[in-house]
Design a protein around this motif. Structure first.
Motif, PDB file in Angstrom:
ATOM      1  N   GLY A   1       0.818  -1.213   0.000  1.00 49.10           N
ATOM      2  CA  GLY A   1       0.000   0.000   0.000  1.00 49.10           C
ATOM      3  C   GLY A   1       0.848   1.259   0.000  1.00 49.10           C
TER       4      GLY A   1
ATOM      5  N   GLY B   1       1.118   4.022  -2.924  1.00 50.86           N
ATOM      6  CA  GLY B   1       0.856   5.426  -2.598  1.00 50.86           C
ATOM      7  C   GLY B   1       1.996   6.328  -3.036  1.00 50.86           C
TER       8      GLY B   1
ATOM      9  N   ARG C   1      -3.940  -4.993   9.783  1.00 52.11           N
ATOM     10  CA  ARG C   1      -3.460  -4.340   8.568  1.00 52.11           C
ATOM     11  C   ARG C   1      -4.198  -4.847   7.331  1.00 52.11           C
TER      12      ARG C   1
ATOM     13  N   GLU D   1      -7.530  -3.142   7.147  1.00 44.51           N
ATOM     14  CA  GLU D   1      -7.353  -1.748   6.708  1.00 44.51           C
ATOM     15  C   GLU D   1      -7.095  -1.664   5.209  1.00 44.51           C
TER      16      GLU D   1
ATOM     17  N   ASN E   1     -10.215  -2.425   3.135  1.00 42.73           N
ATOM     18  CA  ASN E   1     -11.132  -1.274   3.136  1.00 42.73           C
ATOM     19  C   ASN E   1     -10.655  -0.203   2.165  1.00 42.73           C
ATOM     20  N   GLU E   2      -9.359   0.065   2.225  1.00 50.46           N
ATOM     21  CA  GLU E   2      -8.777   1.090   1.361  1.00 50.46           C
ATOM     22  C   GLU E   2      -8.874   0.680  -0.108  1.00 50.46           C
TER      23      GLU E   2
ATOM     24  N   LYS F   1     -12.430   1.061  -1.349  1.00 47.81           N
ATOM     25  CA  LYS F   1     -12.707   2.491  -1.514  1.00 47.81           C
ATOM     26  C   LYS F   1     -12.055   3.019  -2.797  1.00 47.81           C
TER      27      LYS F   1
ATOM     28  N   SER G   1     -10.324   9.257   2.326  1.00 48.89           N
ATOM     29  CA  SER G   1     -11.003   8.151   2.997  1.00 48.89           C
ATOM     30  C   SER G   1     -10.550   8.065   4.445  1.00 48.89           C
TER      31      SER G   1
ATOM     32  N   ALA H   1      -9.744   5.433   5.941  1.00 53.93           N
ATOM     33  CA  ALA H   1      -8.615   4.487   6.016  1.00 53.93           C
ATOM     34  C   ALA H   1      -7.295   5.219   5.817  1.00 53.93           C
TER      35      ALA H   1
ATOM     36  N   ARG I   1      -1.677   7.166  12.300  1.00 49.05           N
ATOM     37  CA  ARG I   1      -0.757   6.219  12.942  1.00 49.05           C
ATOM     38  C   ARG I   1       0.699   6.635  12.712  1.00 49.05           C
TER      39      ARG I   1
ATOM     40  N   PHE J   1       2.097  11.098   1.842  1.00 49.56           N
ATOM     41  CA  PHE J   1       2.224  11.193   0.382  1.00 49.56           C
ATOM     42  C   PHE J   1       2.182  12.635  -0.107  1.00 49.56           C
TER      43      PHE J   1
END
Lengths: 339, 234
Positions: free
Chosen positions: A257, A261, A313, A316, A319-320, A323, B16, B18, B25, B84
């Motif tokens: 992830g 990103g 994790r 999470e 979910n991401e 989305k 979002s 998430a 965090r 990011f």
């Protein structure tokens, strides 16, 4: 016992059995070149100019000591070639081994059927240990020969070459495949396997340990009492333990992830779909996402060692991903309708 | 505090929950790291961190600079898709510096094109202190101050000291939460090479033809912190 003798014995015992067609460091030959260089140096120091000239004519093999062109040619081109061959051989062998250990798709079912008749686990552990020995022995050989080069020439060329190896991604002990192999070793050790399998008489490789409970999760490889290598299992982006880790071709590890990103791509598209101009967040090398490797063994290790964290994790990331895919298809629908 | 600048929160994009959770965090970890081992001359702000996406940090003016003795509060705003996108840092008081504009922003390329998600707030604050000590004159935000720094260093030093005295002399007590493990306090000895002292020494060693008001910049003597900046800028 000197390292040269240990290395020669290792080559005699192991090279034929397990690592046929695998390249190795020509330690003896490179040492001979250095010996010639040392002789050349002493000749140059002892003899006056005229004699020295004659000496040079007689033996063109002896290096001209101020520039050491022979050494440079022999050494650094040879070592680069050997190191890259070893790195390539090691990575391909590890890849093949790990594909057997964690098969995917249709292979998984074939593997399960095969396991009913033949237990390949021990053979795989043995080969894993052989590969670890192979890479550590060659890495130490390179390290020793470069140290010797610097000592004889009174230079820092060896040290510079070492750092060049790191930038060229042929530094053997910094390879992500070594981390994968370590994870494989730890995964196999956690299951009930006979520990005596595949140990060598002159084994340099002693211990692979992993601690995920600390603030800084680490994997430690102790080659000997004095040589210890630590590999951080923290993602430099989320500053958390790696989850679903990927190694970019520059050798840096990231969560899937986080890597997606950083490269500005959707998670479901994958790390490899990153644009070629995307840079590594740590070293800023470009074009490193195209050959990214999924670290399956390391993922398995983290999954087994810290279950709760892994589940959290996973939730999470799912979910991401949901989305993101919704967002993506909404934008695609709008685009197709011309909105 | 002295004369404070209005610190408006930058608009946040819709993200979002998430992604925001991931950012929260990571910021939490950075905050802990900041309490544990702050960069030189940096410490937490006076008020407790209620919102993870907005901190207050205090930079103590480095010794052997015109900012010595000054206390500079800095507002740190994190975007919801951090790391990011880069955070935004603003000086809350006026600072007389070639790289700091009227709104208290320090224009560094690591906040724009050269941002990397692997950079942390500790590294950014280290850059801030480094630039505060050793300005980047190749890309100044305030050209007049940069020109003055180059050609009339003593006048610049005097004015910077006066501004520090006027706007940033109010002492600020840091707030540490009761459960935080506080790291070692920054040492009194400056971490950075004394630029001003070095420049004065060079001027005194130079021939009498060089006037004290026009002290040349020692461009060859590249400090370790300039090299640090180069590393961060890729």
């Amino acid at each position: 016992m000197k390292f040269g003798a240990i290395y020669e014995e290792y080559l005699r015992e192991q090279q034929d059995k397990y690592l046929t067609k695998c390249s190795h460091v020509e330690y003896k030959r490179l040492k001979k070149v250095l010996k010639k260089c040392r002789v050349g140096r002493s000749l140059q120091e002892d003899c006056p100019n005229g004699d020295q000239q004659e000496g040079n004519n007689e033996s063109p093999d002896i290096c001209k000591c101020n520039s050491c062109t022979l050494c440079d040619q022999m050494f650094f081109t040879e070592l680069t070639k050997e190191a890259s061959e070893i790195a390539g051989c090691f990575s391909s062998r590890v890849q093949r081994l790990l594909n057997l250990h964690v098969p995917s798709g249709f292979l998984r079912y074939i593997w399960r059927v095969r396991q009913c008749f033949i237990d390949d686990q021990q053979i795989m552990v043995q080969e894993g240990r052989m590969l670890l020995n192979y890479v550590t022995m060659n890495a130490i050989a390179i390290r020793k020969i470069l140290k010797k080069y610097d000592k004889i020439h009174g230079s820092v060329s060896g040290r510079d070459f070492k750092s060049k190896m790191q930038t060229d991604h042929i530094e053997l002990l910094q390879s992500p495949w070594l981390i994968e192999l370590g994870a494989f070793h730890l995964n196999c050790n956690s299951s009930d396997i006979d520990e005596t399998v595949g140990f060598l008489k002159n084994e340099f490789f002693k211990n692979f340990s992993c601690d995920l409970t600390e603030a800084r999760p680490l994997m430690t490889m102790a080659i000997s009492e004095t040589m210890k290598y630590e590999y951080s299992l923290t993602c430099p982006i989320c500053l958390d333990t790696l989850f679903n880790p990927y190694a970019l071709s520059c050798g840096h590890l990231f969560c899937k992830g986080c890597a997606c990103g950083a490269a500005s791509v959707y998670i479901f598209q994958g790390v490899k779909s990153a644009p070629p101009e995307a840079k590594c967040p740590v070293c800023r090398s470009d074009g490193v996402f195209a050959h990214a490797v999924h670290m399956t063994e390391l993922d398995l290790l983290i999954k087994t060692r810290s279950k709760d964290y892994w589940r959290q994790r996973l939730r999470e990331e799912r979910n991401e991903m949901v989305k993101q895919s919704k967002e993506y298809w909404d934008s695609q629908a709008m685009l197709s309708m011309g909105i | 505090m002295g004369s404070e600048l209005p610190a408006a929160a930058p608009p946040q994009p819709k993200r979002s929950t998430a992604a925001a959770a991931v950012a929260r965090r990571r910021i939490g970890r950075e905050l802990w790291q900041f309490w544990l081992d702050p960069p030189p001359y940096c410490r937490p702000g006076p008020s407790p961190v209620k919102d993870h996406f907005h901190w207050e940090v205090v930079i103590d003016g480095p010794a052997a600079t015109p900012y010595a003795g000054g206390v500079f509060p800095v507002d740190v705003w994190f975007p919801y898709d951090y790391p990011f996108r880069p955070p935004k840092l603003f000086f809350k008081t006026k600072v007389y510096h070639p790289n700091i504009d009227g709104k208290g922003r320090m224009a560094l390329d690591i906040f724009q094109d050269n941002w990397s998600p692997a950079l942390t707030i500790n590294k950014l604050l280290l850059c801030f202190v480094s630039v505060l000590f050793d300005p980047l004159l190749d890309r100044p935000t305030n050209r007049c101050i940069a020109k003055q720094y180059k050609h009339e260093y003593e006048a610049y030093e005097e004015k910077a000291r006066a501004w520090t005295q006027k706007h940033s002399s109010t002492p600020i007590v840091s707030h540490y939460p009761p459960y935080a493990v506080i790291g070692s306090t920054p040492p009194a000895v400056p971490h950075f090479p004394a630029t001003a002292a070095r420049r004065k020494a060079a001027a005194s060693s130079a021939s009498g033809s060089v006037s004290s008001s026009r002290i040349p910049l020692l461009m060859k003597d590249e400090s370790i912190w300039r090299r640090t900046m180069k590393f961060f800028q890729g």
